[in-house]
Motif scaffolding. Structure first.
Motif, PDB file in Angstrom:
ATOM      1  N   GLU A 142       0.826  -1.210   0.000  1.00 46.04           N
ATOM      2  CA  GLU A 142       0.000   0.000   0.000  1.00 46.04           C
ATOM      3  C   GLU A 142       0.859   1.259   0.000  1.00 46.04           C
ATOM      4  O   GLU A 142       0.560   2.223  -0.714  1.00 46.04           O
ATOM      5  CB  GLU A 142      -0.966  -0.027   1.184  1.00 46.04           C
ATOM      6  CG  GLU A 142      -2.032  -1.106   0.989  1.00 46.04           C
ATOM      7  CD  GLU A 142      -2.830  -1.429   2.246  1.00 46.04           C
ATOM      8  OE1 GLU A 142      -2.641  -0.769   3.293  1.00 46.04           O
ATOM      9  OE2 GLU A 142      -3.659  -2.366   2.168  1.00 46.04           O
ATOM     10  N   ARG A 147      -2.956  -1.099  -4.888  1.00 48.54           N
ATOM     11  CA  ARG A 147      -4.311  -1.053  -4.337  1.00 48.54           C
ATOM     12  C   ARG A 147      -4.833  -2.473  -4.149  1.00 48.54           C
ATOM     13  O   ARG A 147      -4.628  -3.346  -4.994  1.00 48.54           O
ATOM     14  CB  ARG A 147      -5.250  -0.292  -5.270  1.00 48.54           C
ATOM     15  CG  ARG A 147      -5.003   1.210  -5.213  1.00 48.54           C
ATOM     16  CD  ARG A 147      -6.037   2.063  -5.913  1.00 48.54           C
ATOM     17  NE  ARG A 147      -7.273   1.413  -6.296  1.00 48.54           N
ATOM     18  CZ  ARG A 147      -7.930   1.658  -7.430  1.00 48.54           C
ATOM     19  NH1 ARG A 147      -7.472   2.540  -8.285  1.00 48.54           N
ATOM     20  NH2 ARG A 147      -9.054   1.039  -7.700  1.00 48.54           N
ATOM     21  N   CYS A 149      -7.313  -5.379  -4.364  1.00 49.19           N
ATOM     22  CA  CYS A 149      -8.281  -5.668  -5.421  1.00 49.19           C
ATOM     23  C   CYS A 149      -9.271  -6.777  -5.065  1.00 49.19           C
ATOM     24  O   CYS A 149     -10.342  -6.838  -5.653  1.00 49.19           O
ATOM     25  CB  CYS A 149      -7.554  -6.050  -6.708  1.00 49.19           C
ATOM     26  SG  CYS A 149      -6.579  -4.699  -7.398  1.00 49.19           S
ATOM     27  N   TYR A 163      -3.242  -7.533  -4.891  1.00 52.19           N
ATOM     28  CA  TYR A 163      -2.969  -6.108  -5.069  1.00 52.19           C
ATOM     29  C   TYR A 163      -2.510  -5.852  -6.502  1.00 52.19           C
ATOM     30  O   TYR A 163      -1.966  -6.733  -7.152  1.00 52.19           O
ATOM     31  CB  TYR A 163      -1.860  -5.663  -4.115  1.00 52.19           C
ATOM     32  CG  TYR A 163      -2.272  -5.650  -2.666  1.00 52.19           C
ATOM     33  CD1 TYR A 163      -2.658  -4.468  -2.050  1.00 52.19           C
ATOM     34  CD2 TYR A 163      -2.273  -6.816  -1.910  1.00 52.19           C
ATOM     35  CE1 TYR A 163      -3.036  -4.446  -0.713  1.00 52.19           C
ATOM     36  CE2 TYR A 163      -2.639  -6.805  -0.579  1.00 52.19           C
ATOM     37  CZ  TYR A 163      -3.026  -5.616   0.017  1.00 52.19           C
ATOM     38  OH  TYR A 163      -3.402  -5.604   1.336  1.00 52.19           O
ATOM     39  N   LYS A 165      -0.885  -2.434  -9.083  1.00 46.92           N
ATOM     40  CA  LYS A 165      -0.451  -1.046  -9.287  1.00 46.92           C
ATOM     41  C   LYS A 165      -0.323  -0.853 -10.792  1.00 46.92           C
ATOM     42  O   LYS A 165       0.330  -1.655 -11.469  1.00 46.92           O
ATOM     43  CB  LYS A 165       0.899  -0.799  -8.607  1.00 46.92           C
ATOM     44  CG  LYS A 165       1.438   0.603  -8.806  1.00 46.92           C
ATOM     45  CD  LYS A 165       2.760   0.783  -8.070  1.00 46.92           C
ATOM     46  CE  LYS A 165       3.316   2.169  -8.301  1.00 46.92           C
ATOM     47  NZ  LYS A 165       4.585   2.381  -7.571  1.00 46.92           N
TER      48      LYS A 165
END
Length: 167
Positions: A142, A147, A149, A163, A165
């Motif tokens: 983070e 983010r 998901c 996650y 990006k």
């Protein structure tokens, strides 16, 4: 104080003992933080690491020539990412790369950030997953702009927090 210089190189078969030592140190960190269930049963095995090497996806991070971390950077579709529950990928169209099996010693700070920055310089679409109990990795992801998901499932059925990006 002079800045330490970090470099990343492909891992080699002769790095296996060092890599396993880094995974053991990472397990110690995880256990001390309450993550008792990730990387158990001899995972990752030498066979898994050799398969990463054969795919040119296994790397060692060095600081002033001393190995301090290892990770897998795998380009292409990850079969465990085809199904995601409780959310969705930010970008499910463009090619992506995945970071797996990131391990370092406790005394090496900023390794995750440097790993993510290195991977980001190679692809504008990165994915990663981690165990629900791995609060350290969740924080690192983070903090680096990933983010959350949703939930993905490993081949053995275990769930992981996913996650991504993107640029």
């Amino acid at each position: 104080m002079a800045m330490k210089r970090r470099t990343i190189r492909p891992s080699r078969k002769e790095d296996l003992p060092l890599m396993q030592e880094l995974f053991e140190k990472a397990r110690e960190i995880m256990r001390s933080e309450g993550n008792m269930h990730q990387w158990t049963g001899g995972y990752p095995s030498d066979e898994v690491l050799l398969r990463d090497m054969e795919r040119n996806a296994s790397f060692i991070m060095e600081e002033d020539g001393t190995p301090i971390a290892t990770f897998a950077y795998i380009e292409g579709i990850d079969p465990t990412y085809l199904r995601i529950d409780g959310g969705e990928w930010i970008d499910d169209e463009r090619p992506y790369a995945t970071i797996h099996r990131l391990a370092s010693a406790k005394e090496s700070h900023g390794v995750a950030r440097d790993c993510f920055d290195w991977a980001w310089s190679r692809t504008p679409n990165l994915r990663a997953d981690t165990h629900r109990d791995n609060n350290i990795m969740q924080h690192c992801l983070e903090k680096s702009g990933f983010r959350y998901c949703g939930i993905i499932y490993l081949a053995n059925g275990d769930e992981r927090l996913a996650y991504q990006k993107i640029q």
